[in-house]
Enzyme design. Structure first.
Site, PDB file in Angstrom:
ATOM      1  CB  THR A 131      10.707   5.658   0.415  1.00  0.00           C
ATOM      2  OG1 THR A 131      10.116   4.569  -0.310  1.00  0.00           O
ATOM      3  CG2 THR A 131      12.201   5.711   0.156  1.00  0.00           C
ATOM      4  NE  ARG A 139       5.746  -6.981  -3.575  1.00  0.00           N
ATOM      5  CZ  ARG A 139       6.181  -7.410  -4.742  1.00  0.00           C
ATOM      6  NH1 ARG A 139       6.401  -6.550  -5.724  1.00  0.00           N
ATOM      7  NH2 ARG A 139       6.395  -8.687  -4.960  1.00  0.00           N
ATOM      8  CE  LYS A 192       6.604   6.884  -1.145  1.00  0.00           C
ATOM      9  NZ  LYS A 192       6.232   5.545  -1.685  1.00  0.00           N
TER      10      LYS A 192
HETATM   11  C1  LIG Z   1       6.732   4.306  -1.474  1.00  0.00           C
HETATM   12  C2  LIG Z   1       6.237   3.069  -2.102  1.00  0.00           C
HETATM   13  C3  LIG Z   1       6.767   1.830  -1.734  1.00  0.00           C
HETATM   14  C4  LIG Z   1       7.804   1.675  -0.646  1.00  0.00           C
HETATM   15  O1  LIG Z   1       7.140   1.490   0.579  1.00  0.00           O
HETATM   16  P1  LIG Z   1       7.909   0.972   1.880  1.00  0.00           P
HETATM   17  O2  LIG Z   1       6.889   1.119   2.965  1.00  0.00           O
HETATM   18  O3  LIG Z   1       9.072   1.878   2.085  1.00  0.00           O
HETATM   19  O4  LIG Z   1       8.285  -0.437   1.643  1.00  0.00           O
HETATM   20  C5  LIG Z   1       6.274   0.699  -2.340  1.00  0.00           C
HETATM   21  N1  LIG Z   1       5.307   0.767  -3.280  1.00  0.00           N
HETATM   22  C6  LIG Z   1       4.756   1.936  -3.643  1.00  0.00           C
HETATM   23  C7  LIG Z   1       3.685   1.944  -4.665  1.00  0.00           C
HETATM   24  C8  LIG Z   1       5.208   3.129  -3.088  1.00  0.00           C
HETATM   25  O5  LIG Z   1       4.669   4.297  -3.469  1.00  0.00           O
END
Ligand SMILES: *Cc1c(COP(=O)(O)O)cnc(C)c1O
Length: 800
Positions: free
Chosen positions: A643, A536, A647
């Site tokens: 998160t 975001r 990944k």
């Molecule tokens: C994993 C994920 C997030 C979270 O991302 P952050 O970098 O931890 O804020 C947000 N949107 C999507 C679509 C995701 O897959």
């Protein structure tokens, strides 16, 4: 942990026949005239048929074992596409691929035809989705509860670089994964009045809507267990008003229905501030109340002693959005079931626990007493009673659940939970020291940490088939449900052959991504370093720090285009809340910089910026496997966990990041030498903020920073309107709440260190292998085991 049925076995001919049968009899289509969506739906039905038996078996096993059930209440479930997840977990992917190859249907196109279910904003909703999958993989009897939004998160496009929002219509095609449950419906009231009656009270709502259940099975790894995601849709209590219609009042006849359905119409497109307050509170109560009634109905069907509730029911509140569960459960036990108030409070607390996701003060929910009293009059009374009981037990306390005319949902959630958790080590620590300092002093056993995780089935096995194949070839497939086995890869970091194979996988993924980006009109050279920031758009996440450094780098490249530069492809992705002006300005600036840089004949072969629109789970699945550098650059102390960072590391990207959220744990595990650290830590951030003119000092000390800001301010990226982005430059040079200027110099230094490391491709690949090998701890299976042991006291079935 528990096997309801053995993993599903499939015969190719039988499966092909099942797909064709559904095409004919469920969709009424002839194979000669079937479109891709027809094939996809027929395929999905055939897959779904194979989920139903293990799903029933799981339910039966839960009843037979009288197991404790876990209920995960969340306003958001960012589940994305479901078909690929299902075929992977059922072991159907290869067979299905062969079947469609025979049928002459392109399998990738078919999988991508599925709409991406975006019933969430970002990390919080994606966490809920990963947890559901892990709960099924681990065989824990569990339900997810949320809202069946007609419109999930908006679809993003760009018009001359500006974000445009259009409604996302994920339900416009048949949604094959859900089963409607008209028999599971509850009447949910709002407003009205309260009459005291004996010990309790009788609440007579003024308005009632019906919560109607839609169930989606969530199948775990190897199809051994399936849990349920139950989403509530709001429907009118009384159908269409025929009498009014017959009197010619057509709009009036439809009005009650429209009013009721509004509650499940849209997901609030913001997870840090609240929009239409009244409707938002209605949504929260609506799904929480329906879920609690469903939970009690299920409990009552098995047991007849409400004191057993905490031993059989664990309810997890994902943030404060469902925190009205505390007073609602007390109301059900006390007013409706006649339990004494103190016992009702203790019983409810025994069931409830609460996950905090943010320390940003503006994001902590509060509702005015007048709104709460108007919509939920009995709950306001009970919150006062709960607060008074807490005050009686802790006479020295100054923290309250109601203050300044508002009901404070953080203290209420804390007070009604037996465990409260943060989502990374640092975040939990800061919770104890800041937002919940006093409550922590009063209840020192209550706060625990559960660092977030991601499901390896989606984020490695499904998203990155090349890397999954390489890993399985090297160490077998045990890592898929025991991710810490990735540690077996560690010795291979020193094997030149393995490093080369690992690098070849990354290169192939980059080429795929380049092809995809080219379809959107963006040309990139897969030989460059793929540097990605996707999340975001928010000031605390500091996309503006990244673009500022990009501008400074571009300026230096123009000064000396023949120096030994490392070519880079900077990729951004993410949506801004529609009402968040500054975040939208940042999007506009990134797109403007992209346009200028990509068409610069001097530098465009060295540095490009691309920003594919509409970041969602499916786009994340494309981007992350191709990433070499992961940007995790939030102001320290502001990102609860992240998160996305996990990944990326799991897929072999190196991180450039601050000591924030789970970055801290990632760096500890992958090794400081395989992570590019920069910037102030959380304590230094707080100190720096107190220095008047901190941004001015930083700008005066760094001519690169001053020059990049001047370019923004002078209209280098907005030739037709030189002042267009001046607001961003002024913000960074002025208040700079998130310390972009103060962290710039060290960020610049770390980026040059990244380039130095990248020039040594072999060393880089070694670090990339080690990032994957050492990321096993970030599986959401590990997180769920932590919740089971330290929060839910739910051992799962096998251990009971
Ligand atoms: C994993 C994920 C997030 C979270 O991302 P952050 O970098 O931890 O804020 C947000 N949107 C999507 C679509 C995701 O897959």
């Amino acid at each position: 942990m528990m096997t309801a049925t053995p993993a599903v076995r499939v015969d190719k001919d039988e499966f092909r026949a099942a797909v064709l049968r559904h095409l004919t009899y469920s969709l009424g289509k002839d194979a000669d005239h079937a479109q891709i969506t027809d094939w996809r739906l027929a395929f999905s039905f055939a897959v779904r048929d194979r989920i139903v038996d293990p799903w029933f078996a799981s339910t039966r096993a839960s009843y037979a074992a009288q197991a404790k059930r876990v209920y995960y209440l969340s306003m958001e479930f960012l589940i994305g596409r479901l078909l690929e997840d299902a075929i992977i977990n059922l072991g159907l992917r290869d067979v299905a691929g062969e079947v469609f190859a025979d049928l002459g249907v392109d399998f990738e196109t078919l999988l991508e035809d599925e709409p991406d279910a975006a019933l969430g904003n970002g990390g919080l909703g994606r966490l809920a989705a990963c947890f559901l999958e892990s709960l099924s993989t681990l065989g824990v009897p569990a339900y997810g509860y949320g809202i069946r939004y007609e419109h999930g998160l908006f679809r993003q496009s760009f018009d001359k670089g500006r974000q445009i929002e259009t409604p996302e219509d994920w339900l416009h095609q048949r949604h094959v994964w859900e089963f409607e449950r008209p028999e599971a419906a509850f009447r949910i009231g709002f407003g009205g009045n309260v009459a005291l009656a004996g010990q309790g009270a009788v609440w007579t709502p003024a308005e009632t809507v019906v919560a109607s259940a839609f169930d989606t099975p969530v199948i775990g790894w190897q199809g051994r267990w399936a849990n349920t995601l139950r989403l509530w849709a709001a429907e009118p209590e009384h159908g269409f008003d025929l009498a009014r219609f017959n009197q010619g009042d057509y709009a009036g006849a439809a009005a009650p229905e429209a009013a009721a359905r509004t509650i499940s119409r849209v997901l609030y497109p913001d997870d840090t501030t609240d929009g239409g307050k009244r409707l938002r509170l209605k949504q929260e109560y609506f799904f929480t109340a329906a879920s609690l009634r469903d939970i009690l109905r299920r409990f009552d069907s098995e047991y007849n002693d409400l004191r057993l509730l905490p031993r059989k029911v664990a309810i997890q509140l994902n943030d404060t959005h469902p925190a009205i569960a505390g007073p609602e459960l007390v109301r059900l036990l006390h007013d409706e079931k006649g339990m004494a108030l103190d016992e009702a409070i203790a019983t409810a607390r025994g069931c409830l626990s609460y996950t905090n996701h943010t320390l940003l003060p503006e994001a902590l929910e509060r509702w005015s007493e007048s709104l709460m009293g108007d919509l939920l009059p009995r709950h306001l009374q009970l919150i006062e009673r709960i607060d008074a009981a807490h005050a009686k037990d802790h006479p020295t306390r100054s923290v309250t659940m109601i203050g300044g005319g508002d009901v404070l949902m953080g203290p209420l959630a804390f007070g009604m939970a037996h465990r409260v958790n943060g989502v990374s080590g640092l975040h939990t620590d800061l919770m104890k020291k800041t937002v919940f300092a006093e409550l922590h002093r009063l209840h020192p056993e209550r706060i625990v940490n559960q660092t977030n995780g991601v499901t390896p089935r989606r984020w490695l096995l499904a998203a990155n088939p090349r890397l999954s194949g390489l890993i399985t070839e090297a160490i077998g497939d045990g890592w898929i449900d025991d991710l810490e086995r990735l540690a077996d890869l560690e010795p291979m970091a020193d094997d030149a052959g393995f490093r080369a194979a690992f690098a070849a996988v990354k290169r192939a993924n980059k080429e795929d991504l380049a092809t995809f980006l080219a379809q959107g009109g963006a040309e990139v050279d897969p030989a460059g370093m793929f540097d990605i920031q996707i999340k975001r758009i928010h000031e605390y996440k500091r996309q503006h720090l990244n673009i500022l450094e990009t501008i400074a780098l571009w300026q230096e490249m123009r000064d000396d285009p023949h120096a030994d530069w490392v070519p880079r492809v900077k990729i951004f992705g993410g949506k801004a809340a529609p009402g968040y002006f500054f975040a939208k300005e940042i999007i506009h600036l990134i797109n403007a910089v992209s346009e200028t840089l990509n068409s610069d004949p001097v530098t465009s072969h060295l540095l490009r910026v691309v920003y594919p629109a509409n970041y969602n789970v499916s786009l994340a699945e494309r981007l992350i496997p191709a990433a070499e550098l992961s940007e995790q650059i939030s102001t320290a102390g502001k990102e609860a966990s992240g998160t996305g960072n996990m990944k990326f590391a799991l897929n072999g990207a190196l991180t450039i990041g601050t000591l924030d959220g789970a970055n801290v744990e990632i760096r500890d595990l992958v090794g400081a030498e395989n992570f590019f650290l920069f910037g102030m830590d959380a304590a230094a951030v707080e100190d720096r903020r107190k220095i008047a003119g901190h941004a001015d000092h930083a700008i005066a000390a760094d001519s690169r920073l001053a020059r990049a800001l001047a370019a923004i301010r002078d209209g280098v990226f907005s030739r037709d309107d030189s002042r267009r982005f001046a607001g961003i430059a002024d913000n960074i040079a002025g208040e700079d709440k998130f310390l972009v200027a103060s962290d710039f110099t060290d960020y610049w230094r770390a980026q040059r260190e990244v380039e130095q490391a990248y020039r040594d491709q072999d060393g880089w690949n070694r670090a990339a292998v080690l990032n994957t090998a050492r990321s096993g701890w970030f599986s959401s299976d590990r997180t769920i085991r932590g919740y089971m042991a330290e929060i839910w006291d739910a051992p799962g079935i096998a251990a009971e």
